[in-house]
Design a protein around this motif. Structure first.
Motif, PDB file in Angstrom:
ATOM      1  N   ASN A 250     -20.566  26.957 -34.138  1.00 14.26           N
ATOM      2  CA  ASN A 250     -21.729  27.805 -34.387  1.00 14.26           C
ATOM      3  C   ASN A 250     -22.156  28.544 -33.122  1.00 14.26           C
ATOM      4  O   ASN A 250     -22.457  29.741 -33.152  1.00 14.26           O
ATOM      5  CB  ASN A 250     -22.897  26.962 -34.900  1.00 14.26           C
ATOM      6  N   PHE A 251     -22.210  27.819 -32.002  1.00  9.40           N
ATOM      7  CA  PHE A 251     -22.632  28.427 -30.739  1.00  9.40           C
ATOM      8  C   PHE A 251     -21.669  29.530 -30.323  1.00  9.40           C
ATOM      9  O   PHE A 251     -22.091  30.615 -29.899  1.00  9.40           O
ATOM     10  CB  PHE A 251     -22.709  27.368 -29.641  1.00  9.40           C
ATOM     11  N   MET A 252     -20.370  29.276 -30.435  1.00 11.74           N
ATOM     12  CA  MET A 252     -19.398  30.296 -30.043  1.00 11.74           C
ATOM     13  C   MET A 252     -19.457  31.500 -30.975  1.00 11.74           C
ATOM     14  O   MET A 252     -19.325  32.644 -30.525  1.00 11.74           O
ATOM     15  CB  MET A 252     -17.991  29.708 -30.006  1.00 11.74           C
ATOM     16  N   TYR A 253     -19.700  31.263 -32.257  1.00 10.98           N
ATOM     17  CA  TYR A 253     -19.870  32.381 -33.198  1.00 10.98           C
ATOM     18  C   TYR A 253     -21.062  33.243 -32.787  1.00 10.98           C
ATOM     19  O   TYR A 253     -20.980  34.481 -32.763  1.00 10.98           O
ATOM     20  CB  TYR A 253     -20.074  31.836 -34.609  1.00 10.98           C
ATOM     21  N   VAL A 254     -22.179  32.603 -32.448  1.00  8.92           N
ATOM     22  CA  VAL A 254     -23.377  33.355 -32.037  1.00  8.92           C
ATOM     23  C   VAL A 254     -23.085  34.155 -30.764  1.00  8.92           C
ATOM     24  O   VAL A 254     -23.431  35.339 -30.664  1.00  8.92           O
ATOM     25  CB  VAL A 254     -24.571  32.405 -31.835  1.00  8.92           C
ATOM     26  N   LEU A 255     -22.443  33.538 -29.794  1.00 10.41           N
ATOM     27  CA  LEU A 255     -22.149  34.238 -28.543  1.00 10.41           C
ATOM     28  C   LEU A 255     -21.192  35.413 -28.770  1.00 10.41           C
ATOM     29  O   LEU A 255     -21.392  36.496 -28.213  1.00 10.41           O
ATOM     30  CB  LEU A 255     -21.556  33.266 -27.524  1.00 10.41           C
ATOM     31  N   LEU A 256     -20.191  35.190 -29.583  1.00  6.47           N
ATOM     32  CA  LEU A 256     -19.204  36.248 -29.820  1.00  6.47           C
ATOM     33  C   LEU A 256     -19.764  37.397 -30.655  1.00  6.47           C
ATOM     34  O   LEU A 256     -19.220  38.494 -30.641  1.00  6.47           O
ATOM     35  CB  LEU A 256     -17.959  35.662 -30.501  1.00  6.47           C
ATOM     36  N   THR A 257     -20.857  37.140 -31.364  1.00  2.17           N
ATOM     37  CA  THR A 257     -21.502  38.214 -32.130  1.00  2.17           C
ATOM     38  C   THR A 257     -22.757  38.742 -31.436  1.00  2.17           C
ATOM     39  O   THR A 257     -23.480  39.557 -32.002  1.00  2.17           O
ATOM     40  CB  THR A 257     -21.856  37.732 -33.556  1.00  2.17           C
ATOM     41  N   HIS A 258     -23.019  38.254 -30.223  1.00  2.71           N
ATOM     42  CA  HIS A 258     -24.084  38.790 -29.366  1.00  2.71           C
ATOM     43  C   HIS A 258     -23.462  39.126 -28.009  1.00  2.71           C
ATOM     44  O   HIS A 258     -23.690  38.422 -27.007  1.00  2.71           O
ATOM     45  CB  HIS A 258     -25.219  37.770 -29.185  1.00  2.71           C
ATOM     46  N   PRO A 259     -22.662  40.175 -27.965  1.00  2.00           N
ATOM     47  CA  PRO A 259     -21.877  40.460 -26.753  1.00  2.00           C
ATOM     48  C   PRO A 259     -22.702  40.644 -25.493  1.00  2.00           C
ATOM     49  O   PRO A 259     -22.241  40.297 -24.397  1.00  2.00           O
ATOM     50  CB  PRO A 259     -21.117  41.743 -27.117  1.00  2.00           C
ATOM     51  N   GLU A 260     -23.928  41.151 -25.615  1.00  2.00           N
ATOM     52  CA  GLU A 260     -24.746  41.347 -24.419  1.00  2.00           C
ATOM     53  C   GLU A 260     -25.153  40.007 -23.816  1.00  2.00           C
ATOM     54  O   GLU A 260     -25.204  39.839 -22.592  1.00  2.00           O
ATOM     55  CB  GLU A 260     -25.977  42.207 -24.743  1.00  2.00           C
ATOM     56  N   GLN A 261     -25.423  39.014 -24.674  1.00  2.00           N
ATOM     57  CA  GLN A 261     -25.775  37.688 -24.179  1.00  2.00           C
ATOM     58  C   GLN A 261     -24.538  36.952 -23.646  1.00  2.00           C
ATOM     59  O   GLN A 261     -24.614  36.235 -22.643  1.00  2.00           O
ATOM     60  CB  GLN A 261     -26.423  36.869 -25.295  1.00  2.00           C
ATOM     61  N   LEU A 262     -23.411  37.169 -24.289  1.00  2.00           N
ATOM     62  CA  LEU A 262     -22.165  36.581 -23.802  1.00  2.00           C
ATOM     63  C   LEU A 262     -21.819  37.129 -22.416  1.00  2.00           C
ATOM     64  O   LEU A 262     -21.368  36.385 -21.533  1.00  2.00           O
ATOM     65  CB  LEU A 262     -21.032  36.875 -24.786  1.00  2.00           C
ATOM     66  N   ALA A 263     -22.082  38.416 -22.217  1.00  2.00           N
ATOM     67  CA  ALA A 263     -21.816  39.022 -20.903  1.00  2.00           C
ATOM     68  C   ALA A 263     -22.703  38.403 -19.830  1.00  2.00           C
ATOM     69  O   ALA A 263     -22.266  38.171 -18.695  1.00  2.00           O
ATOM     70  CB  ALA A 263     -22.042  40.532 -20.970  1.00  2.00           C
ATOM     71  N   VAL A 264     -23.961  38.114 -20.179  1.00  2.00           N
ATOM     72  CA  VAL A 264     -24.870  37.460 -19.229  1.00  2.00           C
ATOM     73  C   VAL A 264     -24.315  36.097 -18.833  1.00  2.00           C
ATOM     74  O   VAL A 264     -24.298  35.726 -17.647  1.00  2.00           O
ATOM     75  CB  VAL A 264     -26.280  37.310 -19.849  1.00  2.00           C
ATOM     76  N   LEU A 265     -23.835  35.343 -19.810  1.00  2.00           N
ATOM     77  CA  LEU A 265     -23.347  33.995 -19.542  1.00  2.00           C
ATOM     78  C   LEU A 265     -22.042  34.026 -18.742  1.00  2.00           C
ATOM     79  O   LEU A 265     -21.830  33.174 -17.864  1.00  2.00           O
ATOM     80  CB  LEU A 265     -23.148  33.255 -20.861  1.00  2.00           C
ATOM     81  N   ARG A 266     -21.201  34.992 -19.025  1.00  2.00           N
ATOM     82  CA  ARG A 266     -19.965  35.119 -18.250  1.00  2.00           C
ATOM     83  C   ARG A 266     -20.260  35.487 -16.795  1.00  2.00           C
ATOM     84  O   ARG A 266     -19.587  35.002 -15.875  1.00  2.00           O
ATOM     85  CB  ARG A 266     -19.059  36.166 -18.893  1.00  2.00           C
ATOM     86  N   ALA A 267     -21.268  36.307 -16.594  1.00  2.00           N
ATOM     87  CA  ALA A 267     -21.628  36.717 -15.233  1.00  2.00           C
ATOM     88  C   ALA A 267     -22.378  35.618 -14.497  1.00  2.00           C
ATOM     89  O   ALA A 267     -22.327  35.538 -13.261  1.00  2.00           O
ATOM     90  CB  ALA A 267     -22.476  37.990 -15.280  1.00  2.00           C
ATOM     91  N   ARG A 268     -23.068  34.761 -15.250  1.00  2.00           N
ATOM     92  CA  ARG A 268     -23.884  33.702 -14.638  1.00  2.00           C
ATOM     93  C   ARG A 268     -23.588  32.358 -15.307  1.00  2.00           C
ATOM     94  O   ARG A 268     -24.400  31.840 -16.081  1.00  2.00           O
ATOM     95  CB  ARG A 268     -25.367  34.050 -14.757  1.00  2.00           C
ATOM     96  N   PRO A 269     -22.424  31.769 -15.064  1.00  2.00           N
ATOM     97  CA  PRO A 269     -22.054  30.518 -15.735  1.00  2.00           C
ATOM     98  C   PRO A 269     -23.006  29.365 -15.437  1.00  2.00           C
ATOM     99  O   PRO A 269     -23.021  28.379 -16.189  1.00  2.00           O
ATOM    100  CB  PRO A 269     -20.640  30.239 -15.210  1.00  2.00           C
ATOM    101  N   GLU A 270     -23.803  29.491 -14.379  1.00  2.00           N
ATOM    102  CA  GLU A 270     -24.771  28.431 -14.076  1.00  2.00           C
ATOM    103  C   GLU A 270     -25.855  28.329 -15.160  1.00  2.00           C
ATOM    104  O   GLU A 270     -26.623  27.357 -15.201  1.00  2.00           O
ATOM    105  CB  GLU A 270     -25.420  28.655 -12.709  1.00  2.00           C
ATOM    106  N   LEU A 271     -25.911  29.335 -16.032  1.00  2.00           N
ATOM    107  CA  LEU A 271     -26.890  29.333 -17.116  1.00  2.00           C
ATOM    108  C   LEU A 271     -26.434  28.527 -18.331  1.00  2.00           C
ATOM    109  O   LEU A 271     -27.178  28.435 -19.312  1.00  2.00           O
ATOM    110  CB  LEU A 271     -27.189  30.769 -17.577  1.00  2.00           C
ATOM    111  N   VAL A 272     -25.246  27.942 -18.288  1.00  2.00           N
ATOM    112  CA  VAL A 272     -24.734  27.227 -19.457  1.00  2.00           C
ATOM    113  C   VAL A 272     -25.700  26.157 -19.964  1.00  2.00           C
ATOM    114  O   VAL A 272     -25.957  26.081 -21.171  1.00  2.00           O
ATOM    115  CB  VAL A 272     -23.333  26.633 -19.173  1.00  2.00           C
ATOM    116  N   PRO A 273     -26.285  25.290 -19.105  1.00  5.24           N
ATOM    117  CA  PRO A 273     -27.238  24.305 -19.640  1.00  5.24           C
ATOM    118  C   PRO A 273     -28.427  24.947 -20.360  1.00  5.24           C
ATOM    119  O   PRO A 273     -28.830  24.481 -21.432  1.00  5.24           O
ATOM    120  CB  PRO A 273     -27.689  23.534 -18.394  1.00  5.24           C
ATOM    121  N   ASP A 274     -28.991  26.020 -19.779  1.00  3.15           N
ATOM    122  CA  ASP A 274     -30.093  26.722 -20.444  1.00  3.15           C
ATOM    123  C   ASP A 274     -29.619  27.383 -21.737  1.00  3.15           C
ATOM    124  O   ASP A 274     -30.363  27.441 -22.731  1.00  3.15           O
ATOM    125  CB  ASP A 274     -30.696  27.782 -19.519  1.00  3.15           C
ATOM    126  N   ALA A 275     -28.389  27.888 -21.728  1.00  2.00           N
ATOM    127  CA  ALA A 275     -27.841  28.530 -22.923  1.00  2.00           C
ATOM    128  C   ALA A 275     -27.730  27.526 -24.068  1.00  2.00           C
ATOM    129  O   ALA A 275     -28.035  27.854 -25.231  1.00  2.00           O
ATOM    130  CB  ALA A 275     -26.470  29.136 -22.619  1.00  2.00           C
TER     131      ALA A 275
END
Length: 402
Positions: A250-275
């Motif tokens: 479910n989480f990966m589906y949401v990220l893959l369908t919200h590309p702008e948020q996925l880009a944020v997480l890829r640029a800032r992997p330290e945000l994974v716990p908050d994500a």
């Protein structure tokens, strides 16, 4: 959404069939105008439905609401069979007695000790995906085996038996996906299997969770009955992987369908716990709310009189979208911070494995982002197949490429 109920009559609930991970808009309307409303589920007696965050926390956390009173009642539910039984239908002190036996296995320290092994499993699964090449079904290749192997490692279940309980455990989350006969058969097989493992631990003690439960039971004047131990072990095995399996996809589906948020997480992997926390808030895991609490005395919720003995259902997914608590609640924002979401529940029945689930979800997202930076859907998201007839929403398959 049009309200077709007659004046004074209970609303039909669930309000609609699950639509992927979209929350029915009627929840928002109810939070504004009728936060505690009368509902009728497909089975069982009528109930009240609480939709606001503060009311939901009261229903889940106030001792004036009881799960134990559901035993022997025609509990409101979406399945023909009764959901109750075991630790989920207990109040303190009985609930506390069982919970204490396994709580030590799920402490933050114990879970962190499992992180390296969990990361190694995740990397191994990605290695296999990469070797086979795209496309791959993320559900089958990654989301399912990761939590299954972790819970087996924690409980001490032989890896060679994983395929057995993967089948049996659907009985615990089925509403209409399985026949009543199949559910009874699967649960019987699961309980018999756990009883066999418990018997093995008596012959040959181990330091895994089942071994620790056997030792605690046998050294504590039999305060934990044999049946309680079997049901608790079976519940931990099933619940310990089913929801996490579902949420990884479910989480990966949401990220893959919200590309702008996925880009944020890829640029800032330290945000994974908050994500992970934001996705727990944002994703409505339940197909509908369940596990009614019964009022032990007359009380009020948002001005509505709840009488002693009446069941109240807490809508967690609705509470997590309450604008009184979360700014722009319908917007996914991975920089929002952990926040006070109740995706893992609240009160005495707060998810026992929340720390384990958090760690597994963090490892899953972090590994996929690190190892497969070009991960993308291999099909149009409208073509993805979703499960039905279950307590939870989830994908049957998630074809991806990279």
């Amino acid at each position: 959404m049009t309200d077709t109920r007659q004046l004074g009559a209970a609303r039909r609930y669930p309000f609609s069939e699950p639509d992927r991970l979209n929350l029915d808009p009627l929840y928002a309307e109810l939070r504004r105008e009728e936060p505690v409303t009368r509902v009728r589920l497909p089975y069982g007696e009528e109930a009240w439905l609480a939709t606001r965050y503060q009311d939901v926390k009261v229903v889940l956390g106030d001792p004036r609401f009881s799960r134990a009173l559901s035993v022997g009642r025609d509990e409101p539910r979406t399945s023909p069979q009764q959901i109750g039984g075991g630790i989920l239908s207990m109040d303190p002190p009985d609930h506390s007695r069982l919970r204490r036996l396994v709580a030590k296995a799920f402490t933050a320290r114990r879970v962190e000790q499992l992180r390296p092994a969990t990361t190694a499993i995740a990397d191994e699964l990605v290695d296999a995906m990469a070797a086979a090449g795209p496309p791959a079904d993320l559900v089958e290749a990654f989301s399912t085996p990761l939590p299954v192997r972790v819970i087996c490692m924690l409980l001490g279940v032989p890896p060679t038996d994983q395929h057995l309980f993967r089948t049996w455990s659907e009985a615990i989350i089925s509403t209409t996906s399985l026949s009543q006969e199949t559910i009874v058969g699967y649960l019987g097989s699961l309980h018999a299997y756990m009883a066999g493992l418990i018997a093995q631990r008596r012959e040959t003690p181990t330091d895994d969770l089942i071994g620790a439960m056997v030792q605690a039971r046998d050294e504590d004047n039999d305060r934990l009955t044999e049946q309680e131990m079997v049901e608790l072990a079976a519940g931990l095995l099933a619940a310990g992987h089913e929801t996490t399996v579902t949420q990884i996809s479910n989480f990966m589906y949401v990220l893959l369908t919200h590309p702008e948020q996925l880009a944020v997480l890829r640029a800032r992997p330290e945000l994974v716990p908050d994500a992970v926390e934001e996705l727990m808030r944002y994703v409505p895991l339940g197909a509908a709310s369940a596990f009614a609490r019964y009022a032990t005395e007359d009380l009020e919720l948002s001005g509505v009189r709840i009488r002693a003995g009446e069941p109240v259902i807490a809508a967690l997914s609705s509470a997590n979208r309450d604008a009184a608590v979360f700014e722009e609640p319908d917007r996914l924002d991975l920089t929002r911070g952990a926040g006070p979401h109740i995706g893992f529940g609240h009160g005495v029945h707060h998810c026992l494995g929340a720390q384990l689930a958090r760690m597994e979800l963090q490892v899953a997202l972090g590994t996929l982002l690190r190892r497969l930076p070009g991960l993308a859907l291999a099909v149009d998201d409208k073509e993805l197949p979703w499960k039905s007839g279950l307590l939870v929403r989830g994908l049957r398959s998630l074809p991806v490429t990279w």
